[in-house]
Design a protein around this motif. Sequence first.
Motif, PDB file in Angstrom:
ATOM      1  N   LEU A 131     -45.195   3.959  58.815  1.00 33.30           N
ATOM      2  CA  LEU A 131     -45.395   3.981  60.374  1.00 33.30           C
ATOM      3  C   LEU A 131     -44.442   5.535  60.878  1.00 33.30           C
ATOM      4  O   LEU A 131     -43.025   5.355  60.018  1.00 33.30           O
ATOM      5  CB  LEU A 131     -44.769   2.766  61.055  1.00 33.30           C
ATOM      6  CG  LEU A 131     -45.033   1.890  61.249  1.00 33.30           C
ATOM      7  CD1 LEU A 131     -44.359   0.938  61.765  1.00 33.30           C
ATOM      8  CD2 LEU A 131     -46.292   2.015  62.107  1.00 33.30           C
ATOM      9  N   TYR A 132     -44.876   6.682  61.873  1.00 31.91           N
ATOM     10  CA  TYR A 132     -44.094   7.430  61.414  1.00 31.91           C
ATOM     11  C   TYR A 132     -43.284   7.377  62.944  1.00 31.91           C
ATOM     12  O   TYR A 132     -42.314   8.715  63.205  1.00 31.91           O
ATOM     13  CB  TYR A 132     -45.151   8.527  62.102  1.00 31.91           C
ATOM     14  CG  TYR A 132     -45.926   9.051  60.886  1.00 31.91           C
ATOM     15  CD1 TYR A 132     -45.084   9.402  59.735  1.00 31.91           C
ATOM     16  CD2 TYR A 132     -47.138   8.751  60.626  1.00 31.91           C
ATOM     17  CE1 TYR A 132     -45.999   9.347  58.464  1.00 31.91           C
ATOM     18  CE2 TYR A 132     -47.848   8.689  59.596  1.00 31.91           C
ATOM     19  CZ  TYR A 132     -46.904   9.056  58.229  1.00 31.91           C
ATOM     20  OH  TYR A 132     -47.602   9.223  57.454  1.00 31.91           O
ATOM     21  N   SER A 133     -42.507   6.370  63.519  1.00 32.73           N
ATOM     22  CA  SER A 133     -41.880   5.812  64.483  1.00 32.73           C
ATOM     23  C   SER A 133     -42.035   4.684  64.996  1.00 32.73           C
ATOM     24  O   SER A 133     -43.350   4.145  64.934  1.00 32.73           O
ATOM     25  CB  SER A 133     -42.472   7.109  66.405  1.00 32.73           C
ATOM     26  OG  SER A 133     -41.553   6.601  66.854  1.00 32.73           O
ATOM     27  N   SER A 134     -40.916   4.029  65.751  1.00 38.59           N
ATOM     28  CA  SER A 134     -40.856   2.745  66.039  1.00 38.59           C
ATOM     29  C   SER A 134     -41.496   2.646  67.250  1.00 38.59           C
ATOM     30  O   SER A 134     -41.965   1.171  68.372  1.00 38.59           O
ATOM     31  CB  SER A 134     -39.263   2.419  65.587  1.00 38.59           C
ATOM     32  OG  SER A 134     -38.930   3.070  67.084  1.00 38.59           O
ATOM     33  N   ASN A 135     -41.829   3.417  68.078  1.00 37.70           N
ATOM     34  CA  ASN A 135     -42.086   3.753  69.421  1.00 37.70           C
ATOM     35  C   ASN A 135     -43.683   4.254  68.882  1.00 37.70           C
ATOM     36  O   ASN A 135     -44.034   5.259  68.712  1.00 37.70           O
ATOM     37  CB  ASN A 135     -41.446   5.094  70.154  1.00 37.70           C
ATOM     38  CG  ASN A 135     -42.195   5.202  71.786  1.00 37.70           C
ATOM     39  OD1 ASN A 135     -43.333   5.779  71.752  1.00 37.70           O
ATOM     40  ND2 ASN A 135     -40.995   5.144  72.556  1.00 37.70           N
ATOM     41  N   ASP A 136     -45.188   3.460  69.935  1.00 33.59           N
ATOM     42  CA  ASP A 136     -46.489   3.813  69.675  1.00 33.59           C
ATOM     43  C   ASP A 136     -46.256   5.040  70.649  1.00 33.59           C
ATOM     44  O   ASP A 136     -47.521   5.444  69.772  1.00 33.59           O
ATOM     45  CB  ASP A 136     -47.044   2.507  70.602  1.00 33.59           C
ATOM     46  CG  ASP A 136     -47.074   2.173  71.367  1.00 33.59           C
ATOM     47  OD1 ASP A 136     -46.107   3.066  71.932  1.00 33.59           O
ATOM     48  OD2 ASP A 136     -47.749   1.386  72.315  1.00 33.59           O
ATOM     49  N   GLU A 137     -46.157   5.789  71.588  1.00 29.23           N
ATOM     50  CA  GLU A 137     -46.218   6.339  72.039  1.00 29.23           C
ATOM     51  C   GLU A 137     -46.386   7.972  71.025  1.00 29.23           C
ATOM     52  O   GLU A 137     -46.737   8.948  71.126  1.00 29.23           O
ATOM     53  CB  GLU A 137     -45.656   6.568  73.524  1.00 29.23           C
ATOM     54  CG  GLU A 137     -45.813   8.121  74.134  1.00 29.23           C
ATOM     55  CD  GLU A 137     -45.254   8.159  75.888  1.00 29.23           C
ATOM     56  OE1 GLU A 137     -45.124   9.960  75.524  1.00 29.23           O
ATOM     57  OE2 GLU A 137     -45.316   7.225  75.868  1.00 29.23           O
ATOM     58  N   GLU A 138     -45.066   8.008  71.029  1.00 29.73           N
ATOM     59  CA  GLU A 138     -44.625   8.546  69.625  1.00 29.73           C
ATOM     60  C   GLU A 138     -45.733   8.719  68.140  1.00 29.73           C
ATOM     61  O   GLU A 138     -45.823   9.552  67.456  1.00 29.73           O
ATOM     62  CB  GLU A 138     -43.251   8.486  69.357  1.00 29.73           C
ATOM     63  CG  GLU A 138     -42.032   9.462  70.879  1.00 29.73           C
ATOM     64  CD  GLU A 138     -40.693   8.832  70.343  1.00 29.73           C
ATOM     65  OE1 GLU A 138     -39.919   9.515  71.030  1.00 29.73           O
ATOM     66  OE2 GLU A 138     -40.778   8.232  68.940  1.00 29.73           O
ATOM     67  N   HIS A 139     -45.809   7.485  68.065  1.00 34.78           N
ATOM     68  CA  HIS A 139     -46.641   7.507  66.630  1.00 34.78           C
ATOM     69  C   HIS A 139     -48.006   8.105  67.290  1.00 34.78           C
ATOM     70  O   HIS A 139     -48.599   8.664  65.990  1.00 34.78           O
ATOM     71  CB  HIS A 139     -46.626   6.027  66.394  1.00 34.78           C
ATOM     72  CG  HIS A 139     -47.209   5.711  64.932  1.00 34.78           C
ATOM     73  ND1 HIS A 139     -48.809   6.227  64.628  1.00 34.78           N
ATOM     74  CD2 HIS A 139     -46.476   5.620  64.082  1.00 34.78           C
ATOM     75  CE1 HIS A 139     -48.881   5.657  63.310  1.00 34.78           C
ATOM     76  NE2 HIS A 139     -47.459   5.410  63.283  1.00 34.78           N
ATOM     77  N   HIS A 140     -48.390   8.024  68.111  1.00 32.38           N
ATOM     78  CA  HIS A 140     -49.705   8.862  68.352  1.00 32.38           C
ATOM     79  C   HIS A 140     -50.011   9.850  68.775  1.00 32.38           C
ATOM     80  O   HIS A 140     -51.189  10.293  68.323  1.00 32.38           O
ATOM     81  CB  HIS A 140     -50.288   7.714  69.903  1.00 32.38           C
ATOM     82  CG  HIS A 140     -50.225   6.220  69.656  1.00 32.38           C
ATOM     83  ND1 HIS A 140     -50.609   5.781  69.192  1.00 32.38           N
ATOM     84  CD2 HIS A 140     -50.325   5.549  71.399  1.00 32.38           C
ATOM     85  CE1 HIS A 140     -50.378   4.193  69.334  1.00 32.38           C
ATOM     86  NE2 HIS A 140     -50.400   4.441  70.687  1.00 32.38           N
ATOM     87  N   ILE A 141     -48.805  10.758  69.072  1.00 36.40           N
ATOM     88  CA  ILE A 141     -48.611  11.896  69.304  1.00 36.40           C
ATOM     89  C   ILE A 141     -48.579  12.375  67.470  1.00 36.40           C
ATOM     90  O   ILE A 141     -49.256  13.901  67.636  1.00 36.40           O
ATOM     91  CB  ILE A 141     -47.046  12.432  69.874  1.00 36.40           C
ATOM     92  CG1 ILE A 141     -47.453  11.625  71.317  1.00 36.40           C
ATOM     93  CG2 ILE A 141     -47.314  13.380  69.849  1.00 36.40           C
ATOM     94  CD1 ILE A 141     -45.756  12.166  71.958  1.00 36.40           C
TER      95      ILE A 141
END
Length: 190
Positions: free
Chosen positions: A111-121
Amino acid sequence: MSDLYMLPVKWVCNTNCVFCNFYETKWKIDEEKHFEDLKSEIDSLDIKLVKEVNVGVNWYEPTVFKYFFETLEYIKRYWFKINLFTNGVKLSDEKFVIKLSDFVSNVMITLYSSNDEEHHILTQNQDSYEVKLNAISNCLKHWIIPIQTLSAVAVAQAQLARKFRALQSVPVQKPVREALAVHLCWPTRD
């Protein structure tokens, strides 16, 4: 030699993350030859010393390799413990995980972030965060233990995601990927 061996399954991927220039390279792989090379590499291991094999490290996605399960089966015949490093996309398919559970006891889903929005980016895929959470759930249902799920560089990547919010609407060009790679001390492949 260590009791842990890293087996890279190379030159295949199923994502298009902003920090990786995998798809901009023109690398092609003869998967059959690569499978034969992997078998030779596995055969060369000292079974008295090696206890675990990590499959899939450094930029590549082993689960999309044509001979993925055959590779796991080949490793298993030596009774090595197998750890899988994956982006988790294929593991959102429960049937795939059921088959995988015959070989793998531990999996690292990045996972590249614990935040879904940042992960999507970062992954340039609006469903990637939920897909990976589903993959983790499938693994747990079938007794495959996620040994680590949040990337060690997730904090840096999340900071970059905040800085590069415009990436959501603009196609990422090679100079941007290189800038991200340099900022995070990642190698670029040209």
